[in-house]
Design an enzyme around this catalytic site. Structure first.
Site, PDB file in Angstrom:
ATOM      1  N   VAL F  77       6.085   2.723  -1.146  1.00 48.90           N
ATOM      2  CA  VAL F  77       5.386   2.493   0.117  1.00 48.90           C
ATOM      3  C   VAL F  77       4.402   1.349  -0.117  1.00 48.90           C
ATOM      4  O   VAL F  77       3.610   1.397  -1.050  1.00 48.90           O
ATOM      5  CB  VAL F  77       4.654   3.787   0.527  1.00 48.90           C
ATOM      6  N   CYS F  78       4.450   0.336   0.713  1.00 47.96           N
ATOM      7  CA  CYS F  78       3.569  -0.834   0.549  1.00 47.96           C
ATOM      8  C   CYS F  78       2.114  -0.446   0.771  1.00 47.96           C
ATOM      9  O   CYS F  78       1.751   0.106   1.812  1.00 47.96           O
ATOM     10  CB  CYS F  78       3.936  -1.937   1.531  1.00 47.96           C
ATOM     11  N   ILE F  79       1.275  -0.780  -0.190  1.00 51.39           N
ATOM     12  CA  ILE F  79      -0.126  -0.345  -0.145  1.00 51.39           C
ATOM     13  C   ILE F  79      -0.891  -0.935   1.054  1.00 51.39           C
ATOM     14  O   ILE F  79      -1.614  -0.216   1.740  1.00 51.39           O
ATOM     15  CB  ILE F  79      -0.852  -0.665  -1.477  1.00 51.39           C
ATOM     16  N   ALA F  82       0.327   0.583   4.250  1.00 51.99           N
ATOM     17  CA  ALA F  82      -0.003   2.007   4.274  1.00 51.99           C
ATOM     18  C   ALA F  82      -1.480   2.228   4.624  1.00 51.99           C
ATOM     19  O   ALA F  82      -1.811   3.120   5.407  1.00 51.99           O
ATOM     20  CB  ALA F  82       0.328   2.646   2.933  1.00 51.99           C
TER      21      ALA F  82
END
Lengths: 130, 102, 135, 102, 135, 130
Positions: F77-79, F82
């Site tokens: 999941v892309c920080i 997110a």
């Protein structure tokens, strides 16, 4: 005049939440009443307190929470749409055996009847979405 | 009493403006918001649609959304009126209903 | 509540690719309990929501098209379908699910809920409403 | 080596199919998925676009998405091939790159 | 890493109405560190991302258009802009921001990053890539 | 062959997550390897464990978590995406002073570099979005 506001998209991904926010603020400044702001579809994602937007960007959840507090707005997140998308208050979390909740202050979770009721009671209903 | 129609989609990618214009009643107003404001620029393939709406009633575009996209007043199709959020609120109040062409 | 309001639900999107059609139907179902004057408009890609023979088994999604057939029992009986939208998509009314309701006033005779209209008639319908919900 | 193009948007509401077809190279394949499969139905205003793609290379549509939307094999424009997810995977493997027209 | 791959970022959406343009740019910025052969394609409504004079103050959104001008320093210097997309929108290359880079090979001469191409040239560009990211 | 998968939309609202899931499953069944599944834009919403979809509907978060566990998939999941959308793991929650986290099992939060790296390492990259 009494206005009902419907927000159908989450913050940032679509501009709908921005537009609805600025519209609601302008309506209040002009002396109109806001029957309710109803968050549906991905709009429920406006109501999570776990967002951490970049510091040089607006924080839409906070803006809604603050506007709600200042004017006593009824900010309602649709329960069915929220469950699907992982937006829960503490009661809902308990009821579904989840170990955390994420609803932001000033929002409440309720049913779709609140949307219909707002449409019946308000003089105008305005939809913001994608 | 007449209707306010909002269009938040670009007419080059989506059919929202076209469908909206096809469903106007005489005297209805059309307000372009968000990406919909790119339809306000003159000389595009969407100009004829906007002119059809102008023939039917008022056409408006949200100033802050025009500014964000670099569309200056002099770039706009003649007859489209710039409004701010207060003007948006007034349009909602002045019309019997608002239809969002999402 | 003082009087009935005219509610129009505008359906312009295809089903399954996005959730709007399904969640719009959920609003219609809940709204039925409020005894308002309800109409459904199907135009543009919204006409695909009423296609006959939808089978979502292989797509592993919920087939909600049957729910439209149940709406008659909840006094939701006006499905306005735009002819121009059908034609543009290579469809006719015959490609849609039969949707009917039982008319109490005429000894529960089964009557069609789908009302084909022209674009101009759809525009006139919009102009009569108190509340228009778009999805 | 050729390209696989995926289109997941309805050609009646969005310009994705049109734009995709305008950027095909000879031998490229086009796969309709999700709402994009409604473009596979014959007799619609999008038929000419699909036929242009057929003239350039293979045109495919995801069977489960066709079924969900009630589009039967006999309703489809001639030449479009139904594939399942395994067929989708094969198309990706057989082409040098995949371009999604979102 | 054995060799450079050709990466193409396809931008087809207008800025601000949705986040795709902004988050695409964030990928380009991070991707620049990987020293691949990077090209940006602007077609359809993506050309609006490069409009001169964007002012987001009243919309209270982040004006990220300036970031495009900084990309030259990160070796991102090929902005392919489709002429047909501009024309359909009533635009010419003159309506876009000037975007330049300094060419080390020619004594840091300032050169334009924007490369106007025809639709056919854009198709040919796509056909040369190893990885195509669409937003 | 090694495939990289990019998922750009959240579950339910758009079909992209369904399609990506079925595609990934089919690719594994055909013997291909999956370099990484990268969740970007609203795609990060696939990774919240707080969803409660209707009982007669699919649970996409669970499906991804289970597929990931079964095949040892790297679900990233892309920080940045997110944070904007309120998807946090326990570490992120602590770092930002949030009182809850919601990342689902089998997902991990990391940077956009993971997307580029997947594009470099995989033989093919396929994007699923709106």
């Amino acid at each position: 005049m009494q206005l009902a506001i419907v927000v159908n998209e989450g913050p940032y991904t679509h501009q709908a939440s921005d537009t609805a926010y600025h519209f609601t603020k302008a309506a209040l400044e002009k002396g109109h009443g806001i029957t309710r702001v109803f968050f549906y579809h991905d709009g429920v994602n406006n109501g999570t307190r776990l967002t951490v937007p970049p510091q040089d960007d607006r924080n839409l959840q906070k803006l809604w929470s603050e506007l709600g507090e200042k004017h006593g707005l009824d900010l309602v997140v649709c329960i069915a749409a929220a469950q699907r998308r992982g937006i829960l208050d503490a009661d809902e979390a308990r009821r579904h055996g989840k170990d955390a909740s994420n609803l932001a202050p000033g929002f409440r979770i309720s049913g779709l009847g609140q949307l219909i009721e707002a449409g019946i009671e308000a003089d105008r209903l305005v939809v913001f979405g994608d | 009493m007449s209707t306010l129609h909002t269009v938040n989609k670009t007419p080059f990618e989506r059919n929202a403006l076209q469908s909206c214009v096809g469903h106007l009643s005489p005297g209805d107003a059309l307000l372009m918001i968000e990406d919909g404001v790119v339809g306000a620029r003159k000389g595009s393939s969407a100009t004829a649609m906007v002119q059809a709406a102008l023939a039917s009633g008022g056409v408006y575009a949200l100033a802050s959304d025009l500014d964000a996209r670099g569309i200056r007043p002099e770039d706009m199709i003649e007859g489209i009126q710039r409004v701010d959020y207060g003007g948006f609120v007034d349009l909602v109040a002045q019309h019997a209903r608002t239809v969002a062409w999402l | 509540m003082a009087q009935k309001k005219k509610f129009l639900y505008v359906n312009r999107k295809a089903p399954y690719g996005t959730i709007y059609a399904l969640e719009a139907l959920e609003v219609v179902l809940i709204g039925a309990a409020f005894e308002q004057d309800v109409s459904l408009a199907f135009l543009d890609d919204g006409v695909f929501q009423l296609m006959a023979g939808q089978d979502t088994a292989a797509a592993s999604m919920k087939n909600f098209s049957r729910t439209f057939k149940a709406l008659g029992d909840y006094d939701v009986r006006k499905f306005y379908v735009e002819r121009e939208s059908l034609a543009e998509r290579g469809l006719t009314v015959e490609d849609l699910m039969p949707i009917t309701y039982e008319d109490e006033a005429e000894d529960y005779a089964e009557k069609p809920s789908i009302i084909p209209v022209s674009r101009a008639e759809m525009a006139a319908l919009i102009a009569q409403q108190d509340v228009v919900l778009s999805f």
